[in-house]
Design an enzyme around this catalytic site. Structure first.
Site, short mmCIF file in Angstrom:
data_model
loop_
_atom_site.label_atom_id
_atom_site.label_comp_id
_atom_site.label_asym_id
_atom_site.label_seq_id
_atom_site.Cartn_x
_atom_site.Cartn_y
_atom_site.Cartn_z
N GLY A 264 2.67 -1.13 4.20
CA GLY A 264 2.78 0.28 3.84
C GLY A 264 4.23 0.66 3.58
O GLY A 264 4.78 0.41 2.50
N GLY A 265 4.87 1.26 4.56
CA GLY A 265 6.22 1.82 4.41
C GLY A 265 7.21 0.88 3.74
O GLY A 265 7.97 1.29 2.85
N HIS B 172 -9.71 1.70 4.45
CA HIS B 172 -8.45 1.87 5.18
C HIS B 172 -8.67 2.87 6.32
O HIS B 172 -9.42 3.83 6.17
CB HIS B 172 -7.35 2.36 4.24
CG HIS B 172 -5.99 2.31 4.88
ND1 HIS B 172 -5.56 3.27 5.77
CD2 HIS B 172 -4.99 1.40 4.80
CE1 HIS B 172 -4.35 2.95 6.19
NE2 HIS B 172 -3.98 1.82 5.61
N GLY C 290 2.27 2.49 10.62
CA GLY C 290 3.26 3.53 10.46
C GLY C 290 3.93 3.96 11.75
O GLY C 290 4.59 4.99 11.80
N ASN D 124 0.88 -1.18 0.00
CA ASN D 124 0.00 0.00 0.00
C ASN D 124 0.92 1.22 0.00
O ASN D 124 1.48 1.58 1.03
CB ASN D 124 -0.90 -0.02 1.24
CG ASN D 124 -1.68 1.27 1.39
OD1 ASN D 124 -1.81 2.05 0.44
ND2 ASN D 124 -2.23 1.50 2.58
N TRP D 125 1.03 1.83 -1.17
CA TRP D 125 1.97 2.96 -1.30
C TRP D 125 1.45 4.25 -0.68
O TRP D 125 2.19 5.23 -0.59
CB TRP D 125 2.28 3.21 -2.79
CG TRP D 125 3.29 2.28 -3.35
CD1 TRP D 125 3.99 1.31 -2.68
CD2 TRP D 125 3.75 2.23 -4.72
NE1 TRP D 125 4.84 0.65 -3.54
CE2 TRP D 125 4.71 1.21 -4.80
CE3 TRP D 125 3.42 2.94 -5.87
CZ2 TRP D 125 5.37 0.89 -5.99
CZ3 TRP D 125 4.05 2.63 -7.06
CH2 TRP D 125 5.02 1.61 -7.11
N LYS D 126 0.16 4.28 -0.35
CA LYS D 126 -0.44 5.52 0.16
C LYS D 126 -0.16 6.66 -0.82
O LYS D 126 -0.15 6.43 -2.02
CB LYS D 126 0.09 5.80 1.57
CG LYS D 126 -0.03 4.56 2.46
CD LYS D 126 0.14 4.81 3.93
CE LYS D 126 -0.06 3.49 4.66
NZ LYS D 126 -0.11 3.64 6.10
N GLU E 215 -6.97 5.24 7.41
CA GLU E 215 -6.68 6.64 7.07
C GLU E 215 -7.86 7.27 6.33
O GLU E 215 -8.14 8.46 6.51
CB GLU E 215 -5.38 6.72 6.25
CG GLU E 215 -4.16 6.47 7.14
CD GLU E 215 -2.96 5.86 6.43
OE1 GLU E 215 -2.90 5.89 5.19
OE2 GLU E 215 -2.08 5.32 7.14
N SER F 123 3.11 -1.96 10.24
CA SER F 123 4.55 -2.06 10.47
C SER F 123 5.14 -3.43 10.12
O SER F 123 6.07 -3.89 10.78
CB SER F 123 4.89 -1.67 11.91
OG SER F 123 4.49 -0.34 12.17
N GLU G 228 -5.93 -4.40 10.36
CA GLU G 228 -4.90 -3.38 10.58
C GLU G 228 -5.21 -2.59 11.85
O GLU G 228 -5.97 -1.62 11.81
CB GLU G 228 -4.86 -2.42 9.39
CG GLU G 228 -4.46 -3.08 8.09
CD GLU G 228 -3.79 -2.09 7.14
OE1 GLU G 228 -2.74 -2.44 6.59
OE2 GLU G 228 -4.30 -0.97 6.97
#
Ligand code: PGA
Length: 249
Positions: free
Chosen positions: A234-235, A95, A173, A10-12, A97, A213, A167
């Site tokens: 993600g990251g 998600h 993150g 998930n590149w956001k 966010e 994470s 999640e």
């Protein structure tokens, strides 16, 4: 029932079109001869580039959001049909966010799931509790409500195509991963709710991901859990080698 492991990035809101193309070139070379399914969920502006770059590689491409109406006066939104025409395989829905900053609710999650399931794109539905909810002992109630309201009216035939990502918001993150036991406990609970809603056979086929994470150093212990079939990353999905190390768990 053997469920094929599925790792999605998930590149956001990271990576321009040029950066996406450079990532794809490098990642294609790394992703070979693995049985683990992989996909990148990228900003809308990268989707076309990634679909072209990954053609014939088995690497999937996903969006991170969609509108539930087929068309209309919804400035700034993108429809399911627009994603289908590009050739997108997956779409993240709900998600945390988007729930937090863009007014996503269980009701809009439900509408988006139904819109996606009318066509070929597979939804990745996110659920998870906040730290306050966990500390107050509400974690199972919260996730049960997200599942029952989000999946309301979705038939058994379609649930098999829904990927569910657990999640916990406090692990996204933050560098603070849920322990494998905490992640497994909730994924086992999610499977149980799915059994109640859809019966054992259908529930058994649903891919459950953990997200929060995930990185190369903790991927093995998370992926070794019985009820966890994949990860939403993600990251660590921003670098081809890191994502590949997770896929090689
Ligand atoms: P993270 O994000 O891996 O950077 O914690 C996960 C996600 O939000 O899907």
């Amino acid at each position: 029932m053997i469920r094929t492991p599925f790792i999605a990035g998930n590149w956001k809101m990271f990576k321009t079109k040029a950066e996406a193309a450079a990532f794809a070139e490098e990642f294609k070379g790394l992703y070979q001869g693995t049985d683990v399914k992989a996909a990148i969920c990228a900003p809308f502006t990268d989707l076309d580039t990634l679909v072209e770059a990954f053609r014939g590689t088995g690497i999937g491409v996903g969006a991170q959001n969609v509108h539930f109406e087929p068309s209309g006066a919804y400035t700034g939104e993108v429809s399911v049909g627009m994603l289908e025409e590009i050739g997108v395989d997956y779409c993240i829905v709900g998600h945390s966010e988007r729930r937090q900053y863009f007014a996503e609710t269980d009701e809009t999650v439900n509408l988006k799931l139904k819109a996606l399931l009318a066509g070929p794109i597979q939804p990745i539905m996110c659920v998870g509790e906040s730290l306050e909810q966990r500390d107050a002992g509400e974690l199972f109630d919260v996730v049960r409500r997200q599942l029952t309201d989000g999946l309301a009216g979705i038939p058994e035939a379609d649930i098999r195509r829904v990927v569910i990502a657990y999640e916990p918001i406090w692990a996204i993150g933050t560098g603070r991963t849920a322990t494998p036991e905490q992640a497994e406990e909730m994924c086992a609970f999610i499977r149980q709710v799915l059994i109640e809603l859809y019966g054992e056979d259908a529930a058994d086929e649903v891919i459950l991901q953990y997200g929060g994470s995930v990185k190369p150093a903790n991927a093995t212990e998370i992926m070794n859990m019985d009820e966890i079939d994949g990860a939403l990353v993600g990251g660590a999905s921003l670098k081809p080698a890191d994502l590949m190390a997770i896929i090689d768990f």
